[in-house]
Design an enzyme around this catalytic site. Structure first.
Site, mmCIF file in Angstrom:
data_model
loop_
_atom_site.group_PDB
_atom_site.id
_atom_site.type_symbol
_atom_site.label_atom_id
_atom_site.label_comp_id
_atom_site.label_asym_id
_atom_site.label_seq_id
_atom_site.Cartn_x
_atom_site.Cartn_y
_atom_site.Cartn_z
ATOM 1 N NE ARG A 55 -3.896 0.430 0.823
ATOM 2 C CZ ARG A 55 -4.795 0.838 -0.070
ATOM 3 N NH1 ARG A 55 -4.958 0.185 -1.196
ATOM 4 N NH2 ARG A 55 -5.518 1.914 0.146
ATOM 5 C CG HIS A 109 11.753 -2.462 -4.548
ATOM 6 N ND1 HIS A 109 10.397 -2.604 -4.780
ATOM 7 C CD2 HIS A 109 12.353 -2.381 -5.769
ATOM 8 C CE1 HIS A 109 10.185 -2.602 -6.103
ATOM 9 N NE2 HIS A 109 11.349 -2.466 -6.714
ATOM 10 C CG ASP A 154 9.283 0.603 -4.705
ATOM 11 O OD1 ASP A 154 9.085 0.191 -3.550
ATOM 12 O OD2 ASP A 154 8.657 0.176 -5.691
#
Ligand code: GAR
Length: 217
Positions: free
Chosen positions: A94, A112, A148
Protein backbone atom coordinates in the site's frame (compact mmCIF):
# COMPACT_ATOMS: atom_id res chain seq x y z
CA UNK A 1 23.35 -2.95 24.25
CA UNK A 2 20.72 -0.26 24.88
CA UNK A 3 17.01 -0.90 25.09
CA UNK A 4 15.64 -2.91 22.15
CA UNK A 5 13.71 -0.79 19.65
CA UNK A 6 10.02 -1.68 19.61
CA UNK A 7 9.42 -2.62 15.98
CA UNK A 8 6.32 -3.30 13.90
CA UNK A 9 6.43 -5.30 10.68
CA UNK A 10 3.78 -4.48 8.09
CA UNK A 11 2.90 -7.07 5.48
CA UNK A 12 0.31 -7.73 2.78
CA UNK A 13 0.98 -11.33 1.84
CA UNK A 14 3.22 -14.36 2.29
CA UNK A 15 5.44 -12.76 4.91
CA UNK A 16 8.71 -14.57 4.28
CA UNK A 17 10.72 -11.41 4.98
CA UNK A 18 8.69 -10.93 8.16
CA UNK A 19 9.71 -14.45 9.21
CA UNK A 20 13.38 -13.69 8.62
CA UNK A 21 13.11 -10.55 10.79
CA UNK A 22 11.21 -12.36 13.55
CA UNK A 23 13.77 -15.17 13.56
CA UNK A 24 16.73 -12.77 13.67
CA UNK A 25 15.10 -10.79 16.48
CA UNK A 26 15.11 -13.88 18.71
CA UNK A 27 18.84 -13.39 19.33
CA UNK A 28 19.58 -11.81 22.70
CA UNK A 29 21.88 -9.25 21.15
CA UNK A 30 19.49 -8.20 18.38
CA UNK A 31 18.63 -4.51 18.90
CA UNK A 32 15.01 -4.71 17.68
CA UNK A 33 12.08 -6.46 19.30
CA UNK A 34 9.10 -7.34 17.09
CA UNK A 35 6.11 -6.11 19.07
CA UNK A 36 3.49 -6.10 16.31
CA UNK A 37 2.77 -7.61 12.90
CA UNK A 38 0.22 -5.60 10.93
CA UNK A 39 -1.49 -6.48 7.68
CA UNK A 40 -3.88 -4.61 5.42
CA UNK A 41 -5.15 -7.95 4.06
CA UNK A 42 -7.17 -10.19 6.39
CA UNK A 43 -6.11 -13.41 4.67
CA UNK A 44 -2.41 -12.69 4.29
CA UNK A 45 -0.58 -15.98 4.89
CA UNK A 46 1.98 -14.15 7.01
CA UNK A 47 -0.68 -13.20 9.56
CA UNK A 48 -1.55 -16.85 10.22
CA UNK A 49 2.15 -17.62 10.75
CA UNK A 50 2.52 -14.68 13.14
CA UNK A 51 -0.53 -15.76 15.15
CA UNK A 52 0.78 -19.34 15.35
CA UNK A 53 4.08 -18.02 16.62
CA UNK A 54 2.49 -15.97 19.38
CA UNK A 55 3.16 -12.52 17.95
CA UNK A 56 0.74 -9.63 18.44
CA UNK A 57 -1.09 -9.07 15.18
CA UNK A 58 -3.47 -6.49 13.85
CA UNK A 59 -5.43 -6.59 10.60
CA UNK A 60 -6.54 -3.25 9.24
CA UNK A 61 -8.39 -4.02 6.06
CA UNK A 62 -7.93 -1.01 3.79
CA UNK A 63 -11.19 -1.89 2.05
CA UNK A 64 -13.12 -0.98 5.20
CA UNK A 65 -11.89 2.62 5.15
CA UNK A 66 -13.18 5.45 2.99
CA UNK A 67 -9.78 7.07 2.46
CA UNK A 68 -6.09 6.41 2.76
CA UNK A 69 -5.95 8.89 5.64
CA UNK A 70 -8.69 7.04 7.57
CA UNK A 71 -6.87 3.74 7.03
CA UNK A 72 -3.64 5.29 8.30
CA UNK A 73 -5.35 6.76 11.36
CA UNK A 74 -6.43 3.24 12.35
CA UNK A 75 -2.93 1.94 11.65
CA UNK A 76 -1.32 4.75 13.64
CA UNK A 77 -3.52 4.05 16.60
CA UNK A 78 -2.49 0.34 16.58
CA UNK A 79 1.16 1.39 16.35
CA UNK A 80 0.74 3.85 19.22
CA UNK A 81 -1.02 1.34 21.44
CA UNK A 82 1.95 -1.03 21.03
CA UNK A 83 4.52 1.70 21.67
CA UNK A 84 6.09 1.17 18.25
CA UNK A 85 9.34 3.06 17.58
CA UNK A 86 10.35 1.58 14.21
CA UNK A 87 8.42 0.17 11.23
CA UNK A 88 9.75 -2.42 8.79
CA UNK A 89 7.64 -2.79 5.66
CA UNK A 90 7.94 -6.36 4.39
CA UNK A 91 5.93 -6.86 1.23
CA UNK A 92 3.45 -4.20 2.35
CA UNK A 93 1.78 -3.26 -0.91
CA UNK A 94 0.00 0.00 0.00
CA UNK A 95 1.28 3.46 -0.74
CA UNK A 96 1.34 5.68 2.34
CA UNK A 97 0.34 9.35 2.39
CA UNK A 98 3.19 11.89 2.61
CA UNK A 99 1.88 12.84 6.09
CA UNK A 100 2.24 9.27 7.40
CA UNK A 101 5.65 8.88 5.77
CA UNK A 102 6.88 12.19 7.22
CA UNK A 103 5.63 11.22 10.67
CA UNK A 104 7.81 8.08 10.46
CA UNK A 105 10.73 9.76 8.70
CA UNK A 106 13.97 7.80 9.31
CA UNK A 107 11.98 5.39 11.50
CA UNK A 108 10.37 3.39 8.67
CA UNK A 109 12.28 1.08 6.31
CA UNK A 110 11.30 -1.02 3.32
CA UNK A 111 12.72 -3.83 1.23
CA UNK A 112 12.34 -3.85 -2.53
CA UNK A 113 13.48 -6.69 -4.81
CA UNK A 114 15.64 -4.63 -7.17
CA UNK A 115 18.84 -2.68 -7.08
CA UNK A 116 17.19 0.72 -6.62
CA UNK A 117 16.88 3.19 -8.21
CA UNK A 118 16.32 0.69 -11.04
CA UNK A 119 13.01 -1.14 -11.49
CA UNK A 120 10.64 0.45 -9.01
CA UNK A 121 7.04 -0.60 -8.61
CA UNK A 122 5.40 -3.85 -9.59
CA UNK A 123 6.73 -6.65 -11.82
CA UNK A 124 10.26 -5.77 -10.77
CA UNK A 125 11.73 -9.07 -11.88
CA UNK A 126 10.06 -8.91 -15.30
CA UNK A 127 11.44 -5.39 -15.66
CA UNK A 128 14.98 -6.58 -14.89
CA UNK A 129 14.77 -9.47 -17.35
CA UNK A 130 13.27 -7.24 -20.05
CA UNK A 131 16.10 -4.73 -19.58
CA UNK A 132 18.68 -7.50 -20.00
CA UNK A 133 20.65 -6.56 -16.89
CA UNK A 134 23.24 -9.12 -15.79
CA UNK A 135 23.02 -8.29 -12.09
CA UNK A 136 19.87 -7.88 -10.01
CA UNK A 137 19.25 -7.83 -6.28
CA UNK A 138 17.44 -6.15 -3.44
CA UNK A 139 17.55 -2.88 -1.55
CA UNK A 140 16.62 -1.89 1.99
CA UNK A 141 15.95 1.83 2.28
CA UNK A 142 14.40 4.47 4.49
CA UNK A 143 10.92 5.27 3.22
CA UNK A 144 10.19 8.58 1.53
CA UNK A 145 6.88 9.72 0.00
CA UNK A 146 7.88 8.65 -3.52
CA UNK A 147 7.32 4.93 -4.19
CA UNK A 148 10.37 2.67 -3.72
CA UNK A 149 12.61 5.63 -3.04
CA UNK A 150 14.68 6.84 -0.11
CA UNK A 151 18.17 6.68 1.34
CA UNK A 152 19.70 3.25 0.77
CA UNK A 153 20.75 1.31 3.85
CA UNK A 154 21.89 -1.97 2.27
CA UNK A 155 21.84 -3.83 -1.03
CA UNK A 156 22.76 -7.29 -2.20
CA UNK A 157 23.34 -8.45 -5.75
CA UNK A 158 22.74 -11.74 -7.54
CA UNK A 159 23.51 -12.75 -11.14
CA UNK A 160 20.78 -12.79 -13.78
CA UNK A 161 21.12 -15.94 -15.89
CA UNK A 162 20.04 -16.19 -19.51
CA UNK A 163 17.60 -18.99 -18.68
CA UNK A 164 15.96 -16.99 -15.87
CA UNK A 165 12.24 -16.40 -15.71
CA UNK A 166 10.73 -13.80 -13.39
CA UNK A 167 10.05 -16.64 -10.93
CA UNK A 168 13.55 -18.10 -10.87
CA UNK A 169 15.07 -14.63 -10.52
CA UNK A 170 12.59 -13.73 -7.76
CA UNK A 171 13.53 -16.89 -5.84
CA UNK A 172 17.28 -16.11 -6.12
CA UNK A 173 16.71 -12.53 -4.93
CA UNK A 174 14.39 -13.60 -2.11
CA UNK A 175 17.22 -15.68 -0.61
CA UNK A 176 19.41 -12.59 -0.28
CA UNK A 177 16.47 -10.49 0.92
CA UNK A 178 16.24 -12.85 3.89
CA UNK A 179 19.87 -12.10 4.80
CA UNK A 180 19.99 -8.40 4.01
CA UNK A 181 16.79 -7.31 5.74
CA UNK A 182 17.68 -8.62 9.22
CA UNK A 183 21.17 -7.15 8.82
CA UNK A 184 19.78 -3.76 7.81
CA UNK A 185 17.21 -3.68 10.61
CA UNK A 186 20.01 -4.54 13.04
CA UNK A 187 21.94 -1.47 11.88
CA UNK A 188 18.94 0.84 12.00
CA UNK A 189 17.74 -0.34 15.41
CA UNK A 190 21.25 -0.01 16.82
CA UNK A 191 21.48 3.58 15.53
CA UNK A 192 24.30 2.66 13.15
CA UNK A 193 22.68 3.79 9.89
CA UNK A 194 22.35 7.56 10.04
CA UNK A 195 20.77 9.65 7.29
CA UNK A 196 22.97 12.59 6.36
CA UNK A 197 21.93 14.74 3.38
CA UNK A 198 19.65 11.91 2.23
CA UNK A 199 22.47 9.36 2.17
CA UNK A 200 22.99 6.67 4.76
CA UNK A 201 26.27 6.64 6.64
CA UNK A 202 27.03 3.26 8.17
CA UNK A 203 28.87 3.58 11.45
CA UNK A 204 32.60 2.89 11.14
CA UNK A 205 32.30 0.32 13.91
CA UNK A 206 30.22 -1.88 11.55
CA UNK A 207 32.60 -1.48 8.63
CA UNK A 208 35.60 -2.37 10.80
CA UNK A 209 34.00 -5.60 11.97
CA UNK A 210 33.60 -6.99 8.47
CA UNK A 211 30.56 -5.18 7.13
CA UNK A 212 26.96 -6.23 7.06
CA UNK A 213 27.36 -9.98 6.98
CA UNK A 214 29.49 -10.23 10.07
CA UNK A 215 29.30 -13.55 11.94
CA UNK A 216 26.99 -12.04 14.55
CA UNK A 217 24.20 -11.68 11.99
C1 GAR B 1 9.43 -9.37 -1.39
O1 GAR B 1 10.15 -9.82 -2.51
C2 GAR B 1 9.61 -7.88 -1.19
O2 GAR B 1 10.90 -7.44 -1.52
C3 GAR B 1 8.59 -7.33 -2.16
O3 GAR B 1 7.47 -8.16 -2.00
C4 GAR B 1 7.93 -9.48 -1.63
C5 GAR B 1 7.18 -9.90 -0.41
O4 GAR B 1 7.47 -11.24 -0.09
N1 GAR B 1 8.30 -5.95 -1.88
C6 GAR B 1 8.02 -5.04 -2.82
O5 GAR B 1 7.95 -5.31 -4.00
C7 GAR B 1 7.80 -3.62 -2.31
N2 GAR B 1 7.79 -2.68 -3.37
P1 GAR B 1 7.26 -11.77 1.38
O6 GAR B 1 5.81 -11.42 1.76
O7 GAR B 1 7.47 -13.25 1.29
O8 GAR B 1 8.24 -11.08 2.27
Amino acid sequence: MGKKKRTAILISGRGSNMRSLVEAARADDYPAEIVLVGSNRPNAAGVAWAVEHGLSTVVIDHKSYGSRADFERALQSALDSHGVELIALAGFMRLMTPEFVEHWRDRMINIHPSLLPSFKGLNTHEQAIAAGVKIAGCTVHYVRPEMDAGPIIAQAAVPVLSRDTADTLAARILKVEHRVYPAALRLVAAGKAACVDEKVIISSEVMETGGLFSPTI
